[in-house]
Design a protein around this motif. Structure first.
Motif, short mmCIF file in Angstrom:
data_model
loop_
_atom_site.label_atom_id
_atom_site.label_comp_id
_atom_site.label_asym_id
_atom_site.label_seq_id
_atom_site.Cartn_x
_atom_site.Cartn_y
_atom_site.Cartn_z
N ALA A 170 2.42 8.30 11.93
CA ALA A 170 2.02 9.93 11.28
C ALA A 170 0.62 9.71 10.90
N LEU A 171 0.31 8.70 10.03
CA LEU A 171 -1.01 8.63 9.39
C LEU A 171 -2.04 8.47 10.33
N ALA A 182 0.88 -1.25 -0.09
CA ALA A 182 0.01 0.08 0.02
C ALA A 182 0.96 1.21 0.16
N GLY A 183 2.25 1.15 0.04
CA GLY A 183 3.00 2.29 -0.21
C GLY A 183 3.59 2.75 1.22
N VAL A 184 3.24 1.92 2.38
CA VAL A 184 3.56 2.71 3.73
C VAL A 184 4.82 1.65 4.25
N THR A 185 5.84 2.23 4.38
CA THR A 185 7.06 1.01 4.55
C THR A 185 7.51 1.21 5.97
N THR A 186 7.33 2.30 6.82
CA THR A 186 7.93 2.30 8.24
C THR A 186 6.81 2.57 9.26
N ALA A 187 7.16 1.97 10.45
CA ALA A 187 6.28 1.99 11.66
C ALA A 187 5.98 3.77 11.63
N GLU A 188 6.91 4.68 11.31
CA GLU A 188 6.87 6.12 11.68
C GLU A 188 5.80 6.45 10.74
N GLU A 189 5.79 6.13 9.42
CA GLU A 189 4.64 6.53 8.62
C GLU A 189 3.17 6.26 9.15
N ILE A 190 3.18 4.82 9.68
CA ILE A 190 1.69 4.40 10.11
C ILE A 190 1.30 5.21 11.62
#
Length: 110
Positions: free
Chosen positions: A31-32, A21-29
Motif C-alpha cells: 500500500a505504501l 519502522a512501524g510497518v508490520t505486514t506485506a500489505e502495508e508495504i
C-alpha cells in the motif's frame, strides 16, 4: 495479513527493520509503495543501501532482486539517491545520537 517475508527478496532481517519502522505486514508495504516504504526505513535510522532498495522494488514486482539492468537500474539509482537526499534530515539512529552526545564525532559529521 501476510508476513513481510512473503514479498520476494525480503528476508527476516529486512522484516525486522520494517517492523522497527512501524510497518508490520506485506500489505502495508504494498500500500505504501517501494519509495514511501523505503523512506520509512531511512527515517527509522536504517542506513541507506542501494541493493536493499532495488530488491524491495523488484520484490514488489515479483521479479528477482538482480533483474534490474541498464537504464532501469540507473533510474532506480536516481530514485534511491533522491530518497536518501530527501530523508537526510531524518532523526539520527540512537547510536549516532549517543556518539555525538559523548563527543566521539565532531558535530555535524552526519
Amino acid at each position: 495479513m501476510s508476513d513481510i517475508t512473503s514479498i520476494p527478496d525480503l528476508g527476516p532481517a529486512t522484516a525486522r527493520s520494517f517492523e522497527r519502522a512501524g510497518v508490520t505486514t506485506a500489505e502495508e508495504i504494498r500500500a505504501l509503495g517501494p519509495d514511501t516504504a523505503y523512506a520509512r526505513l531511512l527515517s527509522s535510522g536504517v542506513r541507506p543501501h542501494f541493493i536493499a532498495y532495488y530488491s524491495l522494488v523488484m520484490g514488489l514486482q515479483g521479479r528477482p532482486w538482480n533483474d534490474a539492468k541498464g537504464a532501469e537500474k540507473s533510474s532506480l539509482r536516481k530514485r534511491f539517491d533522491a530518497l536518501c537526499r530527501d530523508t537526510s534530515s531524518s532523526p539520527q539512529s540512537e547510536l549516532d545520537r549517543f556518539l555525538d552526545e559523548i563527543g566521539v564525532r565532531p558535530s555535524g559529521s552526519m
